[in-house]
Write an enzyme that holds these catalytic residues in place. Structure first.
Site, short mmCIF file in Angstrom:
data_model
loop_
_atom_site.label_atom_id
_atom_site.label_comp_id
_atom_site.label_asym_id
_atom_site.label_seq_id
_atom_site.Cartn_x
_atom_site.Cartn_y
_atom_site.Cartn_z
N HIS A 16 -2.44 -10.91 11.46
CA HIS A 16 -1.95 -9.58 11.06
C HIS A 16 -1.77 -8.77 12.33
CE1 HIS A 16 -1.50 -5.67 9.31
NE2 HIS A 16 -2.66 -5.26 9.83
N GLU A 47 0.83 -1.20 0.00
CA GLU A 47 0.00 0.00 0.00
C GLU A 47 0.87 1.25 0.00
OE1 GLU A 47 -1.61 1.42 3.97
OE2 GLU A 47 -1.72 -0.75 4.28
N CYS A 93 -3.45 -3.50 4.25
CA CYS A 93 -2.52 -4.55 4.65
C CYS A 93 -2.83 -5.92 4.05
CB CYS A 93 -2.49 -4.67 6.18
SG CYS A 93 -2.08 -3.12 7.02
#
Length: 497
Positions: free
Chosen positions: A263, A91, A125
């Site tokens: 994550h 990103e 993400c």
């Protein structure tokens, strides 16, 4: 033989090899607490962070990705002609049209290979996970030509001065994907939850900083976790083969997995997440749980418990042993590097793998992974560790590669004081999208073999070179912090206010 000329379709598709990028600069979070004049433990206990990785002006997202890709090819001995697909997840955008994948193609074009499918994948993400799924689907498809796929993911996570800055970080990894892998993405065992929210986004295309609604983001993460876990358990019961597993398919729960990794925007969130899955197992009356726990909490549902802080603390305490066994071993990179965005979940996976001294402890075992990207996109899936026969790509080799990265993390990084980090980030903000641009910070932070940003011309074209030890008069005794102090004085760079 099928229409592509192959005797059979590929099986056991997964990660064959990996390479991890460890930025050379870091700041200690306890020092950052003192510098920011916040209560002791706010970052180190409240967030669970120890150190945060940062990049110099010689490092941008393309240089990080070039470096890990180049090292993966070198370390594995895989020739660039053997790669048929390259997907990128990030990103950290430096161009709104030209993909980072096209920048990485220079490593293939020089070897005469332009037949490489794939481009960039972007959704906060989650982009790295999307890239992996694309690579797997290509190998499973009728378009596969027998070559390997590579997935490269990386980000440089920076925040404006304030409460969010300690949740930054940086990292990148390159994964070789193919059949007969030691780390297999389990077929059919995958769930996905996607919806439309504004919890974290970057609408200002001239700024590297996101707009963040922290409370909403945690709520979205938790809701996605609940949904994905429920879906995953249902699907896994149908797809896990009883004859090939020591796991009972009558009930899928936390005891099914040797590791559970997430994550990781910050470490503390993973402990809450594991406790959340524990609550889900309580609601489902899972057989591994003590009867007194079932009796006390079975009346609850996951929706009712989402905002109950007292319940959350109780569940964290009840699931502490499971957390220490299944999740904490996967947090070493995140604790010491910070939030890496797209590669975050995979650094957690690699940290867990490297925590086991012997690959024999992992063979036949499952690891559960939850991937989340704001906006939002999320998936949960499992990987199975295999003892691979007659292959150079083994679990032991994967562990060796990860431990090389851990050695760099522990012994070869350079600590900068918070005031220098403040100035470094101030200059990064000032130079963002400035052209022409030539990086001028101390180059001694680079390691031999690193590919670094050489310059950006007036037309925003970026040029990269490989760093060699003889490129500078730097030696091991060079005081890098002092060089940065002098550099900021010479360039009259002051920290943010």
């Amino acid at each position: 033989m099928n229409e592509n000329g192959y005797l059979h379709r590929p099986s056991s598709i997964g990660i064959l090899a990996c390479e991890l990028y460890i930025p050379s600069i870091y700041v200690d979070q306890s020092s950052l607490e003192a510098y920011d004049n916040v209560s002791k433990g706010k970052y180190t206990i409240g967030l669970g962070q120890k150190r945060m990785a940062l990049c110099s002006d010689h490092e941008d997202i393309c240089s990080l990705c070039l470096t890990v890709l180049s090292r993966l090819l070198d370390e594995t001995g895989v020739h660039p002609q053997q790669i048929g697909r390259l997907d990128v997840g990030t990103e950290t955008l430096v161009d709104k049209a030209k993909s980072i994948k096209t920048v990485l193609m220079q490593l293939f074009v020089e070897h005469g290979n332009t037949a490489v499918e794939g481009v960039d994948n972007m959704n906060a993400c989650y982009g790295g996970t999307a890239a992996i799924f694309n690579a797997i689907h290509w190998i499973e498809s009728s378009f596969w030509d027998g070559r390997y796929a590579i997935v490269v993911m990386g980000d440089i996570a920076v925040y404006a001065k304030g409460n969010a800055r300690p949740t930054g970080g940086a990292g990148a990894c390159a994964l070789l994907i193919g059949p007969n892998a030691p780390l297999v993405f389990e077929p059919g065992c995958r769930s996905t939850h996607m919806t439309n929210v504004y919890d974290f986004y970057k609408p200002n295309l001239s700024s590297p900083y996101p707009v963040v609604d922290g409370h909403l983001s945690v709520a979205c993460y938790t809701s996605a976790l609940d949904t994905c876990y429920t879906q995953y358990c249902t699907k896994a019961r149908m797809h896990i083969e009883p004859h090939s597993s020591t796991v009972s398919t009558d009930e899928i729960n936390l005891s099914t997995f040797i590791g559970v990794v997430f994550h990781t925007p910050y470490v503390k969130l993973t402990q809450k997440s594991l406790a959340r899955l524990y609550l889900n197992d309580i609601v489902r009356n899972c057989s591994y749980l003590p009867s007194n726990v079932i009796e006390k909490y079975q009346h609850l549902n996951t929706c009712a418990g989402s905002n109950d802080k007292d319940l959350e603390r109780e569940l964290i305490q009840l699931s502490q042993e499971l957390y220490e066994q299944k999740t904490l071993p996967g947090l070493y990179f995140s604790q010491n590097m910070g939030n890496m965005y797209t590669p975050s979940a995979y650094y957690s996976l690699f940290s867990f793998l490297s925590s086991k001294p012997d690959a024999e402890q992992l063979y036949g075992q499952r690891i559960l992974l939850f991937s989340y990207g704001s906006g939002l996109a999320s998936s949960m899936y499992s990987l199975v560790c295999r003892k691979v026969q007659e292959s150079r790509f083994t679990l032991t080799q994967l562990q060796k590669s990860i431990r090389r990265a851990r050695h760099i993390l522990d012994h070869e990084r350079i600590e900068l004081a918070p005031d220098l980090i403040d100035k470094l980030l101030t200059e990064r903000e000032k130079n963002d999208h400035q052209v022409p641009f030539v990086p001028s910070q101390p180059i001694g932070i680079l390691k031999p073999g690193d590919i670094y940003l050489k310059s950006i011309d007036k037309n925003h074209r970026r040029f990269y070179e490989k760093f060699h030890a003889d490129d500078t008069s730097m030696n091991k005794n060079t005081d890098i912090p002092q060089l940065y102090t002098q550099y900021f004085q010479d360039h009259q760079i002051n920290g943010s206010t």
